[in-house]
Motif scaffolding. Structure first.
Motif, PDB file in Angstrom:
ATOM      1  N   GLN A 153      15.998 -15.610  -6.015  1.00  0.00           N
ATOM      2  CA  GLN A 153      15.817 -14.493  -5.093  1.00  0.00           C
ATOM      3  C   GLN A 153      15.205 -14.918  -3.760  1.00  0.00           C
ATOM      4  N   GLY A 154      14.647 -16.138  -3.716  1.00  0.00           N
ATOM      5  CA  GLY A 154      13.924 -16.569  -2.527  1.00  0.00           C
ATOM      6  C   GLY A 154      14.796 -16.978  -1.365  1.00  0.00           C
ATOM      7  N   GLY A 155      16.071 -17.210  -1.611  1.00  0.00           N
ATOM      8  CA  GLY A 155      16.981 -17.567  -0.525  1.00  0.00           C
ATOM      9  C   GLY A 155      16.889 -19.006  -0.064  1.00  0.00           C
ATOM     10  N   GLY A 156      16.095 -19.830  -0.794  1.00  0.00           N
ATOM     11  CA  GLY A 156      15.976 -21.235  -0.424  1.00  0.00           C
ATOM     12  C   GLY A 156      17.047 -22.082  -1.083  1.00  0.00           C
ATOM     13  N   GLU A 157      16.823 -23.377  -1.025  1.00  0.00           N
ATOM     14  CA  GLU A 157      17.769 -24.337  -1.592  1.00  0.00           C
ATOM     15  C   GLU A 157      17.828 -24.201  -3.112  1.00  0.00           C
ATOM     16  N   TRP A 158      19.030 -23.962  -3.647  1.00  0.00           N
ATOM     17  CA  TRP A 158      19.252 -23.974  -5.103  1.00  0.00           C
ATOM     18  C   TRP A 158      19.973 -25.279  -5.400  1.00  0.00           C
ATOM     19  N   ASN A 159      19.271 -26.215  -6.069  1.00  0.00           N
ATOM     20  CA  ASN A 159      19.831 -27.552  -6.173  1.00  0.00           C
ATOM     21  C   ASN A 159      20.235 -27.928  -7.590  1.00  0.00           C
ATOM     22  N   LEU A 171      15.925 -43.618 -11.345  1.00  0.00           N
ATOM     23  CA  LEU A 171      15.832 -44.738 -10.416  1.00  0.00           C
ATOM     24  C   LEU A 171      15.899 -44.280  -8.959  1.00  0.00           C
ATOM     25  N   LEU A 172      16.680 -43.258  -8.689  1.00  0.00           N
ATOM     26  CA  LEU A 172      16.726 -42.724  -7.325  1.00  0.00           C
ATOM     27  C   LEU A 172      15.378 -42.115  -6.932  1.00  0.00           C
ATOM     28  N   PHE A 173      14.773 -41.391  -7.859  1.00  0.00           N
ATOM     29  CA  PHE A 173      13.443 -40.837  -7.591  1.00  0.00           C
ATOM     30  C   PHE A 173      12.438 -41.945  -7.286  1.00  0.00           C
ATOM     31  N   GLN A 174      12.505 -43.029  -8.056  1.00  0.00           N
ATOM     32  CA  GLN A 174      11.534 -44.117  -7.854  1.00  0.00           C
ATOM     33  C   GLN A 174      11.764 -44.822  -6.522  1.00  0.00           C
ATOM     34  N   ALA A 175      13.021 -44.940  -6.105  1.00  0.00           N
ATOM     35  CA  ALA A 175      13.314 -45.563  -4.812  1.00  0.00           C
ATOM     36  C   ALA A 175      12.719 -44.734  -3.674  1.00  0.00           C
ATOM     37  N   GLN A 191      17.411 -39.223   2.695  1.00  0.00           N
ATOM     38  CA  GLN A 191      18.801 -39.524   2.345  1.00  0.00           C
ATOM     39  C   GLN A 191      18.977 -39.564   0.830  1.00  0.00           C
ATOM     40  N   ILE A 192      18.009 -40.163   0.153  1.00  0.00           N
ATOM     41  CA  ILE A 192      18.058 -40.209  -1.312  1.00  0.00           C
ATOM     42  C   ILE A 192      17.956 -38.800  -1.884  1.00  0.00           C
ATOM     43  N   ARG A 193      17.110 -37.968  -1.277  1.00  0.00           N
ATOM     44  CA  ARG A 193      16.940 -36.578  -1.746  1.00  0.00           C
ATOM     45  C   ARG A 193      18.280 -35.833  -1.752  1.00  0.00           C
ATOM     46  N   SER A 194      19.064 -36.036  -0.701  1.00  0.00           N
ATOM     47  CA  SER A 194      20.339 -35.323  -0.609  1.00  0.00           C
ATOM     48  C   SER A 194      21.276 -35.729  -1.743  1.00  0.00           C
ATOM     49  N   VAL A 195      21.168 -36.961  -2.206  1.00  0.00           N
ATOM     50  CA  VAL A 195      21.990 -37.423  -3.331  1.00  0.00           C
ATOM     51  C   VAL A 195      21.469 -36.823  -4.631  1.00  0.00           C
ATOM     52  N   ILE A 196      20.157 -36.855  -4.826  1.00  0.00           N
ATOM     53  CA  ILE A 196      19.557 -36.351  -6.066  1.00  0.00           C
ATOM     54  C   ILE A 196      19.829 -34.862  -6.250  1.00  0.00           C
ATOM     55  N   MET A 255      24.616 -30.519  -5.340  1.00  0.00           N
ATOM     56  CA  MET A 255      25.345 -29.886  -6.441  1.00  0.00           C
ATOM     57  C   MET A 255      26.657 -30.596  -6.760  1.00  0.00           C
ATOM     58  N   LYS A 256      27.144 -31.408  -5.836  1.00  0.00           N
ATOM     59  CA  LYS A 256      28.384 -32.141  -6.112  1.00  0.00           C
ATOM     60  C   LYS A 256      28.138 -33.336  -7.023  1.00  0.00           C
ATOM     61  N   ASN A 257      26.854 -33.623  -7.300  1.00  0.00           N
ATOM     62  CA  ASN A 257      26.528 -34.796  -8.120  1.00  0.00           C
ATOM     63  C   ASN A 257      26.107 -34.414  -9.537  1.00  0.00           C
ATOM     64  N   THR A 258      26.774 -33.422 -10.119  1.00  0.00           N
ATOM     65  CA  THR A 258      26.406 -32.967 -11.461  1.00  0.00           C
ATOM     66  C   THR A 258      26.699 -34.012 -12.539  1.00  0.00           C
ATOM     67  N   ALA A 259      27.511 -35.031 -12.215  1.00  0.00           N
ATOM     68  CA  ALA A 259      27.798 -36.084 -13.195  1.00  0.00           C
ATOM     69  C   ALA A 259      26.694 -37.136 -13.250  1.00  0.00           C
ATOM     70  N   MET A 260      25.651 -36.994 -12.437  1.00  0.00           N
ATOM     71  CA  MET A 260      24.584 -37.994 -12.396  1.00  0.00           C
ATOM     72  C   MET A 260      23.896 -38.119 -13.756  1.00  0.00           C
ATOM     73  N   GLN A 261      23.744 -39.362 -14.209  1.00  0.00           N
ATOM     74  CA  GLN A 261      23.084 -39.637 -15.479  1.00  0.00           C
ATOM     75  C   GLN A 261      21.560 -39.635 -15.304  1.00  0.00           C
ATOM     76  N   PRO A 262      20.821 -39.273 -16.366  1.00  0.00           N
ATOM     77  CA  PRO A 262      19.364 -39.237 -16.256  1.00  0.00           C
ATOM     78  C   PRO A 262      18.747 -40.540 -15.763  1.00  0.00           C
ATOM     79  N   ARG A 263      19.248 -41.687 -16.199  1.00  0.00           N
ATOM     80  CA  ARG A 263      18.660 -42.957 -15.756  1.00  0.00           C
ATOM     81  C   ARG A 263      18.922 -43.186 -14.267  1.00  0.00           C
ATOM     82  N   THR A 264      20.094 -42.766 -13.806  1.00  0.00           N
ATOM     83  CA  THR A 264      20.390 -42.843 -12.376  1.00  0.00           C
ATOM     84  C   THR A 264      19.409 -41.982 -11.599  1.00  0.00           C
ATOM     85  N   GLU A 265      19.191 -40.771 -12.092  1.00  0.00           N
ATOM     86  CA  GLU A 265      18.268 -39.833 -11.470  1.00  0.00           C
ATOM     87  C   GLU A 265      16.870 -40.437 -11.361  1.00  0.00           C
TER      88      GLU A 265
END
Length: 208
Positions: free
Chosen positions: A145-151, A65-69, A45-50, A53-63
């Motif tokens: 070119q790989g056709g996978g998730e571009w995040n 802390l989400l990774f650490q959670a 669930q956290i991954r989907s937030v990190i 693409m709709k979360n381009t306003a995310m600040q580095p510190r937010t990013e």
């Protein structure tokens, strides 16, 4: 044994991880594979937030802390219990990604990040970290070119990804006993042979 695969975007980690896991199983080990961010219901669930693409306003510190959670949940729910059960754990990215991406990429203080990492992981470090190194522009082209998730992280400027790559190489130079740098610009089968050799060498050194 706890092994992590690291590298810039498009380095082939996600492709190589299951292939390496299958090889290790042929050696007689019970192998668990996982990834970051994610690897648990909460972490996914956290991954989907990190990555959204709709979360381009995310600040580095937010990013950060989400990774650490997500990481803290993965360590306690999956990695530590698996290691305690005698399993071989392979993880696609781990704590070093934070030092490379948020530290070298965003330019945030390494000292602060290392404190957060110790807290999130409880001090758990890999036995071996395999850095799949590839030129940034080649890697990003592979991703497109790989056709996978571009995040959201993929979409950072090329200069950001160049700093990340140099950060990885600097981290590898700091701990040569834990890290091994592998040229990931070559054909996949050649890269896999190097990964297999690295695991065999580490297992042999532990048995001496």
């Amino acid at each position: 044994m706890f092994i992590t695969l690291e590298g810039p975007e498009g380095s082939g980690k996600t492709t190589q991880l299951p292939r390496l896991a299958e090889y290790i199983r042929t050696l007689g080990y019970d192998v668990l594979t996982t990834r970051e961010p994610g690897g648990t219901p909460i972490g996914d669930q956290i991954r989907s937030v990190i990555t959204g693409m709709k979360n381009t306003a995310m600040q580095p510190r937010t990013e950060i802390l989400l990774f650490q959670a997500s990481r803290a949940q993965l360590v306690e729910e999956v990695i530590r219990p698996s290691l305690a059960a005698g399993k071989f754990v392979l993880c696609d990215r781990y704590a070093d990604s934070t030092l490379a991406y948020q530290g070298y990429g965003h330019g945030l203080p390494q000292e602060d990040l290392r404190w957060l990492l110790r807290f999130a992981t409880g001090g758990l470090k890999p036995d071996l970290t395999l850095l799949l190194d590839v030129d940034v522009e080649v890697g990003l082209q592979r991703r497109q070119q790989g056709g996978g998730e571009w995040n959201r992280l993929d979409a950072y400027a090329v200069a950001f990804h160049q700093r990340v790559r140099q950060g990885y190489l600097a981290l590898a130079a700091e701990e040569p006993n834990r890290w091994l740098v592998i040229d990931a610009s070559r054909p996949q089968d050649e890269v896999l042979l190097d990964l297999q050799r690295a695991v065999r060498d580490r297992l042999n050194s532990k048995s001496v």
